[in-house]
Design a protein around this motif. Structure first.
Motif, mmCIF file in Angstrom:
data_model
loop_
_atom_site.group_PDB
_atom_site.id
_atom_site.type_symbol
_atom_site.label_atom_id
_atom_site.label_comp_id
_atom_site.label_asym_id
_atom_site.label_seq_id
_atom_site.Cartn_x
_atom_site.Cartn_y
_atom_site.Cartn_z
ATOM 1 N N GLU A 1 0.821 -1.210 0.000
ATOM 2 C CA GLU A 1 0.000 0.000 0.000
ATOM 3 C C GLU A 1 0.853 1.258 0.000
ATOM 4 N N SER A 2 1.953 1.258 0.760
ATOM 5 C CA SER A 2 2.799 2.444 0.850
ATOM 6 C C SER A 2 3.440 2.772 -0.497
ATOM 7 N N GLU A 3 3.818 1.746 -1.260
ATOM 8 C CA GLU A 3 4.429 1.987 -2.570
ATOM 9 C C GLU A 3 3.405 2.560 -3.546
ATOM 10 N N ILE A 4 2.194 2.027 -3.510
ATOM 11 C CA ILE A 4 1.138 2.558 -4.381
ATOM 12 C C ILE A 4 0.865 4.018 -4.046
ATOM 13 N N ALA A 5 0.795 4.338 -2.748
ATOM 14 C CA ALA A 5 0.555 5.727 -2.340
ATOM 15 C C ALA A 5 1.672 6.639 -2.821
ATOM 16 N N ASP A 6 2.915 6.181 -2.710
ATOM 17 C CA ASP A 6 4.042 6.995 -3.170
ATOM 18 C C ASP A 6 3.959 7.278 -4.669
ATOM 19 N N VAL A 7 3.592 6.254 -5.459
ATOM 20 C CA VAL A 7 3.481 6.421 -6.907
ATOM 21 C C VAL A 7 2.378 7.425 -7.250
ATOM 22 N N LEU A 8 1.233 7.304 -6.579
ATOM 23 C CA LEU A 8 0.121 8.208 -6.862
ATOM 24 C C LEU A 8 0.472 9.656 -6.515
ATOM 25 N N PRO B 1 -16.208 18.735 -12.980
ATOM 26 C CA PRO B 1 -15.453 19.167 -14.170
ATOM 27 C C PRO B 1 -14.335 18.217 -14.572
ATOM 28 N N LYS B 2 -13.698 17.539 -13.613
ATOM 29 C CA LYS B 2 -12.610 16.623 -13.947
ATOM 30 C C LYS B 2 -12.751 15.340 -13.147
ATOM 31 N N ASP B 3 -12.634 14.225 -13.829
ATOM 32 C CA ASP B 3 -12.726 12.936 -13.160
ATOM 33 C C ASP B 3 -11.472 12.728 -12.315
ATOM 34 N N PRO B 4 -11.611 12.499 -10.997
ATOM 35 C CA PRO B 4 -10.436 12.361 -10.137
ATOM 36 C C PRO B 4 -9.595 11.133 -10.449
ATOM 37 N N ALA B 5 -10.157 10.174 -11.177
ATOM 38 C CA ALA B 5 -9.381 8.994 -11.549
ATOM 39 C C ALA B 5 -8.259 9.336 -12.525
ATOM 40 N N THR B 6 -8.358 10.489 -13.196
ATOM 41 C CA THR B 6 -7.357 10.883 -14.186
ATOM 42 C C THR B 6 -5.959 10.921 -13.581
ATOM 43 N N ARG B 7 -5.822 11.504 -12.400
ATOM 44 C CA ARG B 7 -4.513 11.625 -11.761
ATOM 45 C C ARG B 7 -3.910 10.261 -11.445
ATOM 46 N N SER B 8 -4.738 9.343 -10.951
ATOM 47 C CA SER B 8 -4.235 8.017 -10.593
ATOM 48 C C SER B 8 -3.839 7.226 -11.832
ATOM 49 N N PHE B 9 -4.623 7.328 -12.897
ATOM 50 C CA PHE B 9 -4.276 6.623 -14.137
ATOM 51 C C PHE B 9 -2.957 7.150 -14.694
ATOM 52 N N GLN B 10 -2.762 8.470 -14.661
ATOM 53 C CA GLN B 10 -1.500 9.045 -15.130
ATOM 54 C C GLN B 10 -0.335 8.497 -14.319
ATOM 55 N N ALA B 11 -0.490 8.494 -13.005
ATOM 56 C CA ALA B 11 0.596 8.065 -12.130
ATOM 57 C C ALA B 11 0.967 6.605 -12.358
ATOM 58 N N ILE B 12 -0.030 5.752 -12.456
ATOM 59 C CA ILE B 12 0.230 4.323 -12.629
ATOM 60 C C ILE B 12 0.883 4.056 -13.971
ATOM 61 N N ARG B 13 0.418 4.735 -15.004
ATOM 62 C CA ARG B 13 1.001 4.566 -16.344
ATOM 63 C C ARG B 13 2.461 4.996 -16.366
ATOM 64 N N ILE B 14 2.751 6.146 -15.766
ATOM 65 C CA ILE B 14 4.135 6.632 -15.730
ATOM 66 C C ILE B 14 5.026 5.645 -14.992
ATOM 67 N N HIS B 15 4.531 5.118 -13.884
ATOM 68 C CA HIS B 15 5.323 4.160 -13.108
ATOM 69 C C HIS B 15 5.562 2.866 -13.872
ATOM 70 N N VAL B 16 4.518 2.304 -14.441
ATOM 71 C CA VAL B 16 4.631 1.024 -15.145
ATOM 72 C C VAL B 16 5.635 1.111 -16.292
ATOM 73 N N ASN B 17 5.670 2.256 -16.962
ATOM 74 C CA ASN B 17 6.537 2.413 -18.138
ATOM 75 C C ASN B 17 7.861 3.135 -17.852
ATOM 76 N N GLY B 18 8.069 3.532 -16.597
ATOM 77 C CA GLY B 18 9.297 4.243 -16.263
ATOM 78 C C GLY B 18 9.499 5.488 -17.103
ATOM 79 N N GLU B 19 8.424 6.228 -17.332
ATOM 80 C CA GLU B 19 8.455 7.302 -18.332
ATOM 81 C C GLU B 19 9.383 8.458 -17.998
ATOM 82 N N LEU B 20 9.454 8.869 -16.741
ATOM 83 C CA LEU B 20 10.277 10.029 -16.426
ATOM 84 C C LEU B 20 11.765 9.692 -16.474
#
Length: 313
Positions: free
Chosen positions: A143-150, A193-212
């Motif tokens: 859980e702590s790792e998921i929170a850090d990624v988000l 106005p904005k779906d709050p899931a957007t931020r979490s999807f961005q974070a998980i995608r960036i992490h999975v692909n090592g984008e930064l």
């Protein structure tokens, strides 16, 4: 064959690259080939990179791959590997590098790829269609790792609450399930106005692909590959990416924070490796009306000097 996809800030990227018939230019993020098509139409040769096998497969049908010598050379690799890939092709320096960072419209629009929640699909999110998926991460990480990624990659202020909800709902297998868990954790109301899931999807995608990490390595690779006078054009889509590009170019151009006039003058640092660094260039109102996804895009461009590249860390 022409590419139907028109990428963001196309005219501005091509103006920054200024491709000529004798040029060799790297399209670091081939995608649907929008930048590559415009560069080829200017007569230049393109070495295009993409880790998504679907993009590479589509590019193999382009007639320029069959010219002698080919004016389009496809590399099914990460763009951080451009130096070694070009060396294998006998090329030490190039005239330009274009980078369009993040997930492509092509990937977003395919529910089976799992990048978006506009339509339900598997929790996949891998650009290369290989390796650990979003489901693997969410169902196996503490859980702590998921929170850090988000928090780090999605700038989600309530990351611990969302991570707790994700762990409680495991196992998760679809984008719809994940989106609903995040919405419930954050008290989402239909019509906001904005779906709050957007931020979490961005974070998980960036992490999975090592984008930064890939972006930082790609910028360093472009610096080593560009000849003196070579042009770099980077389009990013959120503040985390743009911050990396801005800081890289600022440092590479020799910009230093202002110092007090009461302190001794410091000796000059290394010669600037880039010059003519542009200000942030953003889409016109007309472009954002045509393509709402362009709204968050930022282009930064610069010209390589003759200074030696920075030593790799």
């Amino acid at each position: 064959m022409s590419a139907a996809h028109v990428p963001v800030l196309l005219d501005e990227v091509i103006e920054a690259l200024a491709p000529q018939p004798s040029d060799v230019i790297v399209d670091a993020t081939f995608g649907a080939g929008g930048y590559t098509r415009a560069i080829l139409d200017a007569g230049a040769t393109v070495h295009a990179f993409d880790r998504d096998p679907d993009s590479i497969a589509a590019g193999r049908g382009w007639p320029e791959t069959r010219e002698n010598p080919p004016r389009l050379v496809l590399h099914p690799r990460r763009f951080s590997e451009m130096v070694s890939a070009l060396a294998e092709a006998g090329i030490a320096r190039v005239d330009g590098v274009a980078m369009d960072i993040g997930v492509s419209s092509m990937q977003l629009d395919q529910p089976s790829r799992g990048f978006a929640f506009s339509a339900d699909g598997p929790l996949e999110m891998t650009m290369s269609q290989a390796g650990p998926t979003a489901a693997d991460f969410l169902n196996g990480a503490p859980e702590s790792e998921i929170a850090d990624v988000l928090f780090r990659y999605g700038e989600e202020r309530q990351s611990r609450r969302v991570a707790r909800a994700i762990v409680a709902a495991r196992p998760l297998s679809t984008t719809g399930e994940l989106a609903n868990v995040v919405r419930k954790a954050l008290g989402y109301r239909q019509g906001a106005p904005k779906d709050p899931a957007t931020r979490s999807f961005q974070a998980i995608r960036i992490h999975v692909n090592g984008e930064l990490d890939e972006l930082e390595a790609g910028l360093s690779a472009a610096e080593r590959l560009l000849k003196a006078g070579g042009r770099l054009a980077v389009v990013s889509f959120h503040s985390l990416e743009d911050r990396i590009v801005k800081q890289f170019l600022r440092e590479a151009a020799g910009a230093n924070p202002g110092t007090s006039r009461h302190l001794p003058v410091k000796a000059a640092g290394p010669a600037p490796r880039f010059e003519k660094v542009s200000k942030a260039i953003r889409p016109s109102e007309a472009e954002t009306l045509r393509n709402p996804r362009a709204r968050s895009a930022t282009l930064r461009a610069a010209v390589r000097t003759a200074a030696p590249p920075r030593e790799a860390a």
